[in-house]
Write an enzyme that holds these catalytic residues in place. Structure first.
Site, short mmCIF file in Angstrom:
data_model
loop_
_atom_site.label_atom_id
_atom_site.label_comp_id
_atom_site.label_asym_id
_atom_site.label_seq_id
_atom_site.Cartn_x
_atom_site.Cartn_y
_atom_site.Cartn_z
N SER A 87 -17.23 16.13 -16.57
CA SER A 87 -18.06 17.34 -16.63
C SER A 87 -19.46 17.17 -16.07
O SER A 87 -20.16 18.16 -15.86
CB SER A 87 -18.16 17.83 -18.07
OG SER A 87 -17.01 18.53 -18.41
N LYS A 130 -20.30 19.10 -13.05
CA LYS A 130 -20.57 20.54 -13.10
C LYS A 130 -21.99 20.88 -12.68
O LYS A 130 -22.25 21.93 -12.10
CB LYS A 130 -20.31 21.08 -14.52
CG LYS A 130 -18.84 21.04 -14.93
CD LYS A 130 -18.68 21.33 -16.43
CE LYS A 130 -17.22 21.28 -16.84
NZ LYS A 130 -17.04 21.37 -18.30
N TYR A 148 -11.77 21.65 -8.76
CA TYR A 148 -12.33 21.28 -10.07
C TYR A 148 -11.83 19.90 -10.51
O TYR A 148 -12.62 19.04 -10.93
CB TYR A 148 -11.99 22.36 -11.10
CG TYR A 148 -12.43 22.00 -12.50
CD1 TYR A 148 -13.78 22.05 -12.86
CD2 TYR A 148 -11.51 21.57 -13.45
CE1 TYR A 148 -14.19 21.69 -14.13
CE2 TYR A 148 -11.91 21.21 -14.73
CZ TYR A 148 -13.25 21.27 -15.06
OH TYR A 148 -13.65 20.90 -16.33
N TYR A 198 -22.37 20.60 -24.80
CA TYR A 198 -21.45 21.58 -25.40
C TYR A 198 -21.94 22.05 -26.75
O TYR A 198 -23.10 22.31 -26.94
CB TYR A 198 -20.03 20.99 -25.51
CG TYR A 198 -19.57 20.37 -24.25
CD1 TYR A 198 -19.35 21.15 -23.14
CD2 TYR A 198 -19.43 19.00 -24.15
CE1 TYR A 198 -18.94 20.58 -21.95
CE2 TYR A 198 -19.03 18.43 -22.97
CZ TYR A 198 -18.79 19.22 -21.87
OH TYR A 198 -18.42 18.67 -20.72
N VAL A 251 -16.18 13.54 -20.27
CA VAL A 251 -15.21 12.93 -21.19
C VAL A 251 -14.74 11.53 -20.79
O VAL A 251 -14.02 10.89 -21.55
CB VAL A 251 -13.96 13.82 -21.44
CG1 VAL A 251 -14.30 15.03 -22.29
CG2 VAL A 251 -13.29 14.21 -20.14
#
Ligand code: GLN
Length: 306
Positions: A65, A68, A191, A242, A260
């Site tokens: 992530s 991103k 992605y 998050y 992760v």
């Protein structure tokens, strides 16, 4: 504090917290990530004075992530804020990163670009005629910052491509609501590729310094407008960890983005970039060892921006 003293501090952080990996688990919902060694731990700080690191800092792992934030920078540059924020919102969710629950909002667009749904929407805005060209928008930026060609971990990529059904579901929902144009499978493929880009903990710190310097590389080249990097840093504060972003803001207080595979990219604005690595995750998907090392470093040097 000189570089040698900082080195000692970082060695101490790794020694103090490495064993905390027992409190968490490596992500195994992407089967290939389940093979990760939970006992690895490293931290790196890159400042204008140079790089200092300790522990397992040169072992490559996947960005997941953390990618991103870079895709978001590219898309904000290429498409502009108005278009980007017509397709993705800017509010924290309080839900897990892969949640599907809040997609059916009044506006029917993802709440922010740091959760998977929002990041997939952002991938859908990458420009280029082919999938390869669109993915290269992201790798080009990373290569400029890192000063080396970027590659992906093919096994992790394939593993997520074979099992990432929830991400596919998010993407098909976004196609239905008109947030995604074009071929859904291609967007999801980009992605998965961006999540599989390989970096080391030291390189995370270098990427962090680029964010800290608001879009300027180590050798003084401005790659992005200041405003875009500031905007993305703000998302790191509100959504980068998050549904633990609030707690992280209280305990650590600096912009950060986790992945992760166990990496965290953290930023002390205008000062330095920090990379941490520790594959064992807490229940919210953040590196246990990484969060603890950042908490102690922030307390010791009063790094909180608040
Ligand atoms: N590739 C991962 C996923 O989509 C990235 C998630 C993360 O790093 N939090 O599930």
């Amino acid at each position: 504090m000189n570089q040698a003293q900082l080195q000692q501090v970082l060695e101490g952080l790794v020694a103090d917290h490495r064993s905390a990996h027992h409190l968490g688990q490596v992500a195994d919902y992407i089967p290939e990530l389940g093979k990760g060694d939970p006992s690895l731990a490293g931290i790196a700080v890159w400042s204008p004075e140079g790089l200092v690191s300790a522990g397992d800092c040169r072992i490559p792992f996947t960005l997941q992530s953390i990618s991103k934030i870079f895709t978001l920078m590219v898309v904000l540059r290429d498409r502009g804020e108005e278009e980007v924020f017509s397709r993705v919102g800017s509010e924290p969710t309080g839900d897990p990163f892969n949640s599907i629950v809040k997609l059916e909002t009044a506006e029917r667009r993802p709440l922010n670009p740091m959760i998977n749904a929002g990041a997939i929407a952002v991938c859908g805005m990458l420009e280029g005629k082919t999938l390869e060209e669109r993915f290269a928008r992201v790798t080009d930026l990373l290569e400029e910052v890192l000063g080396r060609p970027v590659s992906i971990d093919e096994n992790v990529y394939r593993s997520e491509k074979e099992t990432g059904h929830r991400n596919r579901a998010l993407a098909y929902f976004l196609k239905d609501t008109g947030v995604l144009d074009g071929d859904v499978e291609e967007v999801v493929d980009i992605y998965f590729r961006q999540c599989s880009i390989l970096v080391t903990c030291e390189e995370l710190a270098r990427l962090g310094l680029f964010v800290a310097n608001k879009g300027v590389t180590l050798d003084g080249r401005r790659l992005l407008p200041r405003r875009i990097v500031r905007l993305v840093s703000t998302f790191m504060v509100t959504c980068g960890m998050y549904n633990a972003s609030g707690e992280f803001a209280i305990n650590v207080g600096i912009p950060a983005k986790s992945g992760v595979a166990g990496g965290i990219l953290a930023v002390v604005p205008e000062r330095f970039g920090i990379g941490t690595f520790g594959p064992a995750l807490d229940r919210k998907g953040n590196s246990i060892v990484g969060v603890r090392m950042l908490r102690d470093l922030s307390r010791q040097f009063e790094l909180s921006i608040f």
